[in-house]
Enzyme design. Structure first.
Site, PDB file in Angstrom:
ATOM      1  N   GLU A 123      17.647  -4.120  -2.987  1.00  0.00           N
ATOM      2  CA  GLU A 123      17.533  -4.173  -1.580  1.00  0.00           C
ATOM      3  C   GLU A 123      18.981  -4.748  -0.881  1.00  0.00           C
ATOM      4  O   GLU A 123      19.691  -5.293  -1.666  1.00  0.00           O
ATOM      5  CB  GLU A 123      16.560  -4.937  -1.087  1.00  0.00           C
ATOM      6  CG  GLU A 123      15.150  -4.755  -1.966  1.00  0.00           C
ATOM      7  CD  GLU A 123      14.724  -3.443  -1.172  1.00  0.00           C
ATOM      8  OE1 GLU A 123      14.801  -3.108  -0.076  1.00  0.00           O
ATOM      9  OE2 GLU A 123      13.847  -2.587  -2.074  1.00  0.00           O
ATOM     10  N   THR A 131       0.489  -6.030   2.012  1.00  0.00           N
ATOM     11  CA  THR A 131       1.469  -6.181   2.934  1.00  0.00           C
ATOM     12  C   THR A 131       1.572  -5.090   4.178  1.00  0.00           C
ATOM     13  O   THR A 131       1.175  -3.933   3.902  1.00  0.00           O
ATOM     14  CB  THR A 131       2.994  -6.112   2.226  1.00  0.00           C
ATOM     15  OG1 THR A 131       2.823  -4.827   1.649  1.00  0.00           O
ATOM     16  CG2 THR A 131       3.093  -7.144   0.842  1.00  0.00           C
ATOM     17  N   GLY A 144      11.045  -4.040  -4.937  1.00  0.00           N
ATOM     18  CA  GLY A 144      11.141  -4.643  -3.369  1.00  0.00           C
ATOM     19  C   GLY A 144      10.057  -5.721  -3.269  1.00  0.00           C
ATOM     20  O   GLY A 144      10.420  -6.834  -2.715  1.00  0.00           O
ATOM     21  N   THR A 167      10.220   2.904  -8.553  1.00  0.00           N
ATOM     22  CA  THR A 167      11.088   4.108  -9.294  1.00  0.00           C
ATOM     23  C   THR A 167      11.415   3.478 -10.651  1.00  0.00           C
ATOM     24  O   THR A 167      11.940   4.137 -11.594  1.00  0.00           O
ATOM     25  CB  THR A 167      12.121   4.683  -8.192  1.00  0.00           C
ATOM     26  OG1 THR A 167      11.193   5.058  -7.377  1.00  0.00           O
ATOM     27  CG2 THR A 167      12.793   5.972  -9.051  1.00  0.00           C
ATOM     28  N   ASP A 217      17.711 -17.000 -21.243  1.00  0.00           N
ATOM     29  CA  ASP A 217      19.072 -17.448 -21.826  1.00  0.00           C
ATOM     30  C   ASP A 217      19.519 -18.420 -20.772  1.00  0.00           C
ATOM     31  O   ASP A 217      20.589 -19.221 -21.202  1.00  0.00           O
ATOM     32  CB  ASP A 217      19.913 -16.305 -22.250  1.00  0.00           C
ATOM     33  CG  ASP A 217      20.438 -15.593 -21.077  1.00  0.00           C
ATOM     34  OD1 ASP A 217      20.375 -15.742 -20.134  1.00  0.00           O
ATOM     35  OD2 ASP A 217      21.074 -14.550 -21.564  1.00  0.00           O
ATOM     36  N   PRO A 275       0.882  -1.356   0.245  1.00  0.00           N
ATOM     37  CA  PRO A 275       0.082  -0.014   0.002  1.00  0.00           C
ATOM     38  C   PRO A 275       1.080   1.299  -0.048  1.00  0.00           C
ATOM     39  O   PRO A 275       0.233   2.154  -0.280  1.00  0.00           O
ATOM     40  CB  PRO A 275      -0.823  -0.191   1.463  1.00  0.00           C
ATOM     41  CG  PRO A 275      -0.142  -1.078   2.185  1.00  0.00           C
ATOM     42  CD  PRO A 275       0.483  -2.033   1.124  1.00  0.00           C
ATOM     43  N   SER A 316       3.340   1.605  -1.895  1.00  0.00           N
ATOM     44  CA  SER A 316       4.192   1.952  -3.318  1.00  0.00           C
ATOM     45  C   SER A 316       3.458   3.014  -4.132  1.00  0.00           C
ATOM     46  O   SER A 316       2.405   3.319  -3.993  1.00  0.00           O
ATOM     47  CB  SER A 316       4.251   0.509  -3.916  1.00  0.00           C
ATOM     48  OG  SER A 316       5.093  -0.210  -3.414  1.00  0.00           O
ATOM     49  N   GLY A 317       4.263   3.472  -5.337  1.00  0.00           N
ATOM     50  CA  GLY A 317       3.765   4.328  -5.895  1.00  0.00           C
ATOM     51  C   GLY A 317       3.141   5.549  -5.329  1.00  0.00           C
ATOM     52  O   GLY A 317       2.052   6.144  -5.830  1.00  0.00           O
ATOM     53  N   GLU A 331      10.143  -9.929  -2.988  1.00  0.00           N
ATOM     54  CA  GLU A 331       9.568 -10.742  -1.978  1.00  0.00           C
ATOM     55  C   GLU A 331       8.591 -11.490  -2.505  1.00  0.00           C
ATOM     56  O   GLU A 331       8.578 -12.856  -1.948  1.00  0.00           O
ATOM     57  CB  GLU A 331       8.889  -9.785  -0.940  1.00  0.00           C
ATOM     58  CG  GLU A 331       9.986  -9.277   0.082  1.00  0.00           C
ATOM     59  CD  GLU A 331       9.088  -8.694   1.418  1.00  0.00           C
ATOM     60  OE1 GLU A 331       7.861  -9.142   1.668  1.00  0.00           O
ATOM     61  OE2 GLU A 331       9.573  -7.833   2.013  1.00  0.00           O
TER      62      GLU A 331
END
Length: 296
Positions: A272, A40, A68, A93, A215, A10, A12-13, A72
Site C-alpha cells: 500500500e 470493514t 491490505g 492477489t 530471525d 467484504p 476481497s477475493g 490494517e
C-alpha cells in the site's frame, strides 16, 4: 468462553469474502470460541476493530482479506499490552504474509488451518508511526508499485509488479538516498530501497531466501543505478534467489534502519502507498503469534 473476532473485508477475493465468513464462524465455534464478526466499510476499520479486540481481551483475531486488510489488522495491535493470536484467511492477489508462513492460499484449506494447535511467533517492524509485516519499498519504483492496477494484479499476479518494476528501473529514475543501519551509512543514487521481513515479496518467494519470520532482522537491498541490461540480470537474480549477490545491489541485514533524501521520495508499505521519506524502521522481534499449519 474464549473470544474470537473475525475481521472481514467484504470486497476481497472478488467479493467472495463474505461467503467464507460462515465457514470461519462455524469452525471457531466448534473450537469453543464465542465469535464476533466485523465487516470493514472504510479505511482503518480493520485497525480499529483489532484494537478493540486487544482492549477487550480477545483470544483470537482472524483477518479475512488481502495483504491490505492484514496490514490494517496488524496495525491495530500497535502499542497494545494484550495482543490476541492471529489467524489469516488470505483472499488477496499476492498474500505474501501467508506465503511466508506456509498458510494455504486456498481459502477452505486456510480456514481448516484455524483448527491447528501450531502457533508461530513472528517478527513485525515499526515504520515511523505504523507497523508492517512484510515489505517496505522506497524510491521511484515504490510509487509505481502502488499504482499497479487491480486488473493487472488479477491477471498477472506477482508478475504485474515485475513488469512495472522493470519499466520503472529502465527509466533510471534514481534519487539521492542516505541509509543508516546499525552503525553504518550508505549514501548514493538509487531508484529503489527494499526492507523485507520475510522471504516472500510481491509473490516472489526467493527475493530474500535467507529471511525467516522470526530471525529478528530486516533484510535490506539497495539498487544502484541500473541500465537495461543490468535491470534484466537483476530481475533474473530475483527469480533465482540470488539478488543479494548481484553486482549492482547492496545487501545487508539490520535491526534498525533510517532512510532519508534531499528530494521527495515515496514509499510502499506491505503493498500500500506509505509515507514519504524520511522513514525509520525498527524490528520488533517475535511480536505476534500466528496460527499456522501443524507441520510448519
Amino acid at each position: 468462553m474464549k473470544q474470537a473476532m473475525i475481521i472481514v473485508n467484504p470486497s476481497s477475493g472478488k467479493e467472495k469474502a463474505v461467503e467464507h465468513v460462515r465457514n470461519v464462524e462455524d469452525t471457531l465455534r466448534d473450537k469453543g470460541y464465542d465469535v464476533t464478526i466485523k465487516e470493514t466499510a472504510k479505511e482503518l476499520d480493520a485497525a480499529r476493530f483489532c484494537t478493540t479486540a486487544c482492549e477487550e481481551g480477545y483470544d483470537l483475531v482472524v483477518s479475512i482479506g488481502g495483504d491490505g486488510t492484514l496490514h490494517e489488522t496488524i496495525n491495530g495491535l500497535m502499542d497494545q499490552d494484550h495482543r490476541p493470536k492471529l489467524g489469516v484467511v488470505p483472499l488477496g492477489t499476492v498474500n505474501d504474509f501467508a506465503r511466508a508462513l506456509q498458510i494455504p492460499l486456498n481459502p477452505e484449506q486456510a480456514i481448516r488451518t484455524l483448527t491447528s494447535s501450531s502457533v508461530k511467533t513472528v517478527d513485525l517492524s515499526r515504520l515511523n508511526d505504523q507497523l508492517f509485516a512484510n515489505i517496505v519499498a522506497a524510491g521511484s519504483l515504490a510509487e509505481s508499485l502502488s499504482s499497479v492496477s487491480s486488473d493487472d494484479k488479477s491477471k498477472l499476479g506477482a508478475f504485474a509488479y515485475l513488469k512495472e518494476g522493470i519499466k520503472e528501473l529502465i527509466g533510471n529514475a534514481a534519487h539521492p538516498l542516505v541509509i543508516r543501519y546499525d552503525e553504518q551509512t550508505w549514501e548514493g543514487e538509487s531508484p529503489l530501497f527494499l526492507a523485507a521481513l520475510t522471504n516472500s515479496v510481491g509473490g516472489f518467494e526467493k527475493l530474500a531466501p535467507d529471511a525467516a519470520v522470526d530471525d529478528g532482522l530486516l533484510h535490506c537491498f539497495i539498487f544502484k543505478n541500473l541500465n537495461i541490461l543490468n535491470t534484466v540480470t537483476a530481475s533474473l537474480s530475483l527469480l533465482f534467489g540470488s539478488l543479494k549477490d548481484h553486482k549492482d545491489v547492496v545487501y545487508f541485514t539490520a535491526k534498525h534502519v533510517s532512510v532519508s533524501s534531499a528530494e521527495s521520495v515515496s514509499t510502499n508499505v506491505d503493498g500500500e502507498a506509505g509515507p514519504s521519506l524520511p522513514i525509520e524502521l525498527r524490528i520488533l522481534p517475535r511480536h505476534i503469534e500466528v496460527i499456522v499449519p501443524e507441520e510448519v
